[in-house]
Design a protein around this motif. Structure first.
Motif, PDB file in Angstrom:
ATOM      1  N   THR A 177       0.807  -1.219   0.000  1.00 53.96           N
ATOM      2  CA  THR A 177       0.000   0.000   0.000  1.00 53.96           C
ATOM      3  C   THR A 177       0.841   1.270   0.000  1.00 53.96           C
ATOM      4  O   THR A 177       0.358   2.333   0.373  1.00 53.96           O
ATOM      5  CB  THR A 177      -0.941   0.019   1.213  1.00 53.96           C
ATOM      6  N   LEU A 178       2.088   1.175  -0.436  1.00 57.01           N
ATOM      7  CA  LEU A 178       2.982   2.334  -0.398  1.00 57.01           C
ATOM      8  C   LEU A 178       2.459   3.479  -1.262  1.00 57.01           C
ATOM      9  O   LEU A 178       2.503   4.634  -0.861  1.00 57.01           O
ATOM     10  CB  LEU A 178       4.384   1.938  -0.862  1.00 57.01           C
ATOM     11  N   TYR A 179       1.976   3.190  -2.437  1.00 60.61           N
ATOM     12  CA  TYR A 179       1.624   4.233  -3.396  1.00 60.61           C
ATOM     13  C   TYR A 179       0.135   4.558  -3.453  1.00 60.61           C
ATOM     14  O   TYR A 179      -0.246   5.583  -4.002  1.00 60.61           O
ATOM     15  CB  TYR A 179       2.120   3.849  -4.785  1.00 60.61           C
ATOM     16  N   CYS A 180      -0.695   3.684  -2.930  1.00 62.46           N
ATOM     17  CA  CYS A 180      -2.141   3.900  -3.003  1.00 62.46           C
ATOM     18  C   CYS A 180      -2.788   3.584  -1.666  1.00 62.46           C
ATOM     19  O   CYS A 180      -2.352   2.687  -0.952  1.00 62.46           O
ATOM     20  CB  CYS A 180      -2.766   3.004  -4.073  1.00 62.46           C
ATOM     21  N   GLY A 181      -3.826   4.329  -1.374  1.00 61.53           N
ATOM     22  CA  GLY A 181      -4.606   4.095  -0.162  1.00 61.53           C
ATOM     23  C   GLY A 181      -6.061   4.389  -0.453  1.00 61.53           C
ATOM     24  O   GLY A 181      -6.465   4.537  -1.610  1.00 61.53           O
ATOM     25  N   SER A 182      -6.853   4.513   0.566  1.00 56.37           N
ATOM     26  CA  SER A 182      -8.282   4.745   0.382  1.00 56.37           C
ATOM     27  C   SER A 182      -8.566   6.090  -0.289  1.00 56.37           C
ATOM     28  O   SER A 182      -9.603   6.254  -0.933  1.00 56.37           O
ATOM     29  CB  SER A 182      -9.019   4.655   1.716  1.00 56.37           C
ATOM     30  N   ALA A 183      -7.650   7.043  -0.183  1.00 56.69           N
ATOM     31  CA  ALA A 183      -7.837   8.361  -0.818  1.00 56.69           C
ATOM     32  C   ALA A 183      -7.424   8.363  -2.281  1.00 56.69           C
ATOM     33  O   ALA A 183      -7.677   9.319  -2.999  1.00 56.69           O
ATOM     34  CB  ALA A 183      -7.052   9.424  -0.065  1.00 56.69           C
ATOM     35  N   GLY A 184      -6.783   7.294  -2.734  1.00 55.43           N
ATOM     36  CA  GLY A 184      -6.337   7.215  -4.124  1.00 55.43           C
ATOM     37  C   GLY A 184      -4.848   6.973  -4.207  1.00 55.43           C
ATOM     38  O   GLY A 184      -4.199   6.631  -3.212  1.00 55.43           O
ATOM     39  N   CYS A 185      -4.321   7.156  -5.391  1.00 58.02           N
ATOM     40  CA  CYS A 185      -2.895   6.968  -5.669  1.00 58.02           C
ATOM     41  C   CYS A 185      -2.286   8.314  -6.016  1.00 58.02           C
ATOM     42  O   CYS A 185      -2.964   9.195  -6.553  1.00 58.02           O
ATOM     43  CB  CYS A 185      -2.697   6.017  -6.850  1.00 58.02           C
ATOM     44  N   GLY A 186      -1.010   8.447  -5.764  1.00 58.11           N
ATOM     45  CA  GLY A 186      -0.329   9.688  -6.105  1.00 58.11           C
ATOM     46  C   GLY A 186      -0.203   9.855  -7.612  1.00 58.11           C
ATOM     47  O   GLY A 186       0.267   8.956  -8.309  1.00 58.11           O
ATOM     48  N   VAL A 187      -0.663  10.969  -8.101  1.00 56.30           N
ATOM     49  CA  VAL A 187      -0.528  11.329  -9.519  1.00 56.30           C
ATOM     50  C   VAL A 187       0.189  12.674  -9.553  1.00 56.30           C
ATOM     51  O   VAL A 187      -0.304  13.655  -9.001  1.00 56.30           O
ATOM     52  CB  VAL A 187      -1.894  11.419 -10.225  1.00 56.30           C
ATOM     53  N   THR A 188       1.352  12.686 -10.182  1.00 57.28           N
ATOM     54  CA  THR A 188       2.130  13.912 -10.301  1.00 57.28           C
ATOM     55  C   THR A 188       2.166  14.317 -11.755  1.00 57.28           C
ATOM     56  O   THR A 188       2.475  13.513 -12.631  1.00 57.28           O
ATOM     57  CB  THR A 188       3.568  13.712  -9.777  1.00 57.28           C
ATOM     58  N   THR A 189       1.835  15.562 -12.016  1.00 55.19           N
ATOM     59  CA  THR A 189       1.864  16.089 -13.375  1.00 55.19           C
ATOM     60  C   THR A 189       3.019  17.069 -13.512  1.00 55.19           C
ATOM     61  O   THR A 189       3.434  17.699 -12.529  1.00 55.19           O
ATOM     62  CB  THR A 189       0.541  16.799 -13.726  1.00 55.19           C
ATOM     63  N   LEU A 190       3.521  17.167 -14.728  1.00 57.54           N
ATOM     64  CA  LEU A 190       4.555  18.154 -15.031  1.00 57.54           C
ATOM     65  C   LEU A 190       4.078  18.907 -16.268  1.00 57.54           C
ATOM     66  O   LEU A 190       4.020  18.354 -17.369  1.00 57.54           O
ATOM     67  CB  LEU A 190       5.893  17.468 -15.277  1.00 57.54           C
ATOM     68  N   ILE A 191       3.697  20.154 -16.046  1.00 54.98           N
ATOM     69  CA  ILE A 191       3.118  20.989 -17.100  1.00 54.98           C
ATOM     70  C   ILE A 191       3.955  22.251 -17.213  1.00 54.98           C
ATOM     71  O   ILE A 191       4.026  23.038 -16.270  1.00 54.98           O
ATOM     72  CB  ILE A 191       1.654  21.350 -16.784  1.00 54.98           C
ATOM     73  N   ASP A 192       4.586  22.436 -18.359  1.00 56.17           N
ATOM     74  CA  ASP A 192       5.440  23.605 -18.590  1.00 56.17           C
ATOM     75  C   ASP A 192       6.430  23.819 -17.442  1.00 56.17           C
ATOM     76  O   ASP A 192       6.645  24.942 -16.981  1.00 56.17           O
ATOM     77  CB  ASP A 192       4.594  24.864 -18.804  1.00 56.17           C
ATOM     78  N   GLY A 193       7.008  22.722 -16.959  1.00 58.95           N
ATOM     79  CA  GLY A 193       8.000  22.795 -15.894  1.00 58.95           C
ATOM     80  C   GLY A 193       7.433  22.917 -14.498  1.00 58.95           C
ATOM     81  O   GLY A 193       8.177  22.932 -13.526  1.00 58.95           O
ATOM     82  N   GLN A 194       6.110  23.014 -14.363  1.00 59.61           N
ATOM     83  CA  GLN A 194       5.469  23.146 -13.056  1.00 59.61           C
ATOM     84  C   GLN A 194       4.898  21.811 -12.613  1.00 59.61           C
ATOM     85  O   GLN A 194       4.200  21.128 -13.373  1.00 59.61           O
ATOM     86  CB  GLN A 194       4.341  24.183 -13.110  1.00 59.61           C
ATOM     87  N   ARG A 195       5.170  21.458 -11.383  1.00 59.22           N
ATOM     88  CA  ARG A 195       4.701  20.200 -10.814  1.00 59.22           C
ATOM     89  C   ARG A 195       3.347  20.386 -10.152  1.00 59.22           C
ATOM     90  O   ARG A 195       3.108  21.367  -9.453  1.00 59.22           O
ATOM     91  CB  ARG A 195       5.727  19.724  -9.785  1.00 59.22           C
ATOM     92  N   GLY A 196       2.482  19.409 -10.340  1.00 60.40           N
ATOM     93  CA  GLY A 196       1.187  19.370  -9.661  1.00 60.40           C
ATOM     94  C   GLY A 196       0.975  17.985  -9.081  1.00 60.40           C
ATOM     95  O   GLY A 196       1.276  16.992  -9.743  1.00 60.40           O
ATOM     96  N   ASP A 197       0.484  17.901  -7.853  1.00 59.18           N
ATOM     97  CA  ASP A 197       0.287  16.613  -7.185  1.00 59.18           C
ATOM     98  C   ASP A 197      -1.170  16.445  -6.778  1.00 59.18           C
ATOM     99  O   ASP A 197      -1.781  17.371  -6.235  1.00 59.18           O
ATOM    100  CB  ASP A 197       1.170  16.527  -5.933  1.00 59.18           C
ATOM    101  N   LEU A 198      -1.688  15.243  -7.027  1.00 60.51           N
ATOM    102  CA  LEU A 198      -3.059  14.901  -6.665  1.00 60.51           C
ATOM    103  C   LEU A 198      -3.091  13.473  -6.134  1.00 60.51           C
ATOM    104  O   LEU A 198      -2.216  12.662  -6.459  1.00 60.51           O
ATOM    105  CB  LEU A 198      -3.973  14.976  -7.892  1.00 60.51           C
ATOM    106  N   LEU A 199      -4.111  13.143  -5.359  1.00 60.50           N
ATOM    107  CA  LEU A 199      -4.429  11.762  -4.993  1.00 60.50           C
ATOM    108  C   LEU A 199      -5.705  11.408  -5.741  1.00 60.50           C
ATOM    109  O   LEU A 199      -6.746  12.038  -5.520  1.00 60.50           O
ATOM    110  CB  LEU A 199      -4.649  11.619  -3.490  1.00 60.50           C
TER     111      LEU A 199
END
Length: 133
Positions: free
Chosen positions: A74-96
């Protein structure tokens, strides 16, 4: 020392469809893989590209839901979801997120995902972060 299986490297290269990953994308993969005390397997969809902000250029997505750590299931995913990291024009965005996709509506591109009730919600990239719409 972190070891990647040949399968993992093959899947990343296939997902990227361009061979080597850019250094900033590889750094995101390494960061997530570094959390595992073992050999990380990257399955299909671990690294992909999609136009997330509607500018006609593909952006990068590192979806840890497609990472597998043999020592911690369960390192990468839990009840809230999985980590999704985006890289858009050099800017990082993180979501579960439990899953993700994109939709363009009225000329605006959104990242979509199911919420805890199973409804599809939309996130808009502001240039710095994701905002729930």
């Amino acid at each position: 020392m972190l070891r990647f299986s040949l399968l993992a490297l093959s899947l990343v290269a296939t997902a990227a469809a361009a061979g080597d990953l850019p250094a900033d994308v590889q750094a995101l993969v390494d960061e997530a893989a570094g959390l595992c005390d073992g050999t990380v397997e990257l399955r299909e969809g671990a690294v992909s590209q999609a136009d997330l902000n509607g500018d006609g250029t593909d952006d990068w997505v590192v979806d840890t839901g497609a990472f597998s750590c043999p020592t911690t299931a369960t390192l990468y995913c839990g009840s809230a979801g999985c980590g999704v990291t985006t890289l858009i024009d050099g800017q990082r965005g993180d979501l579960l997120l439990h899953d993700w996709g994109t939709v363009t509506d009225g000329g605006q591109t959104y990242l979509t995902a199911p919420n805890d009730q199973g409804e599809t919600v939309r996130f808009l990239w502001t240039g710095r972060d994701w905002q729930l719409q």
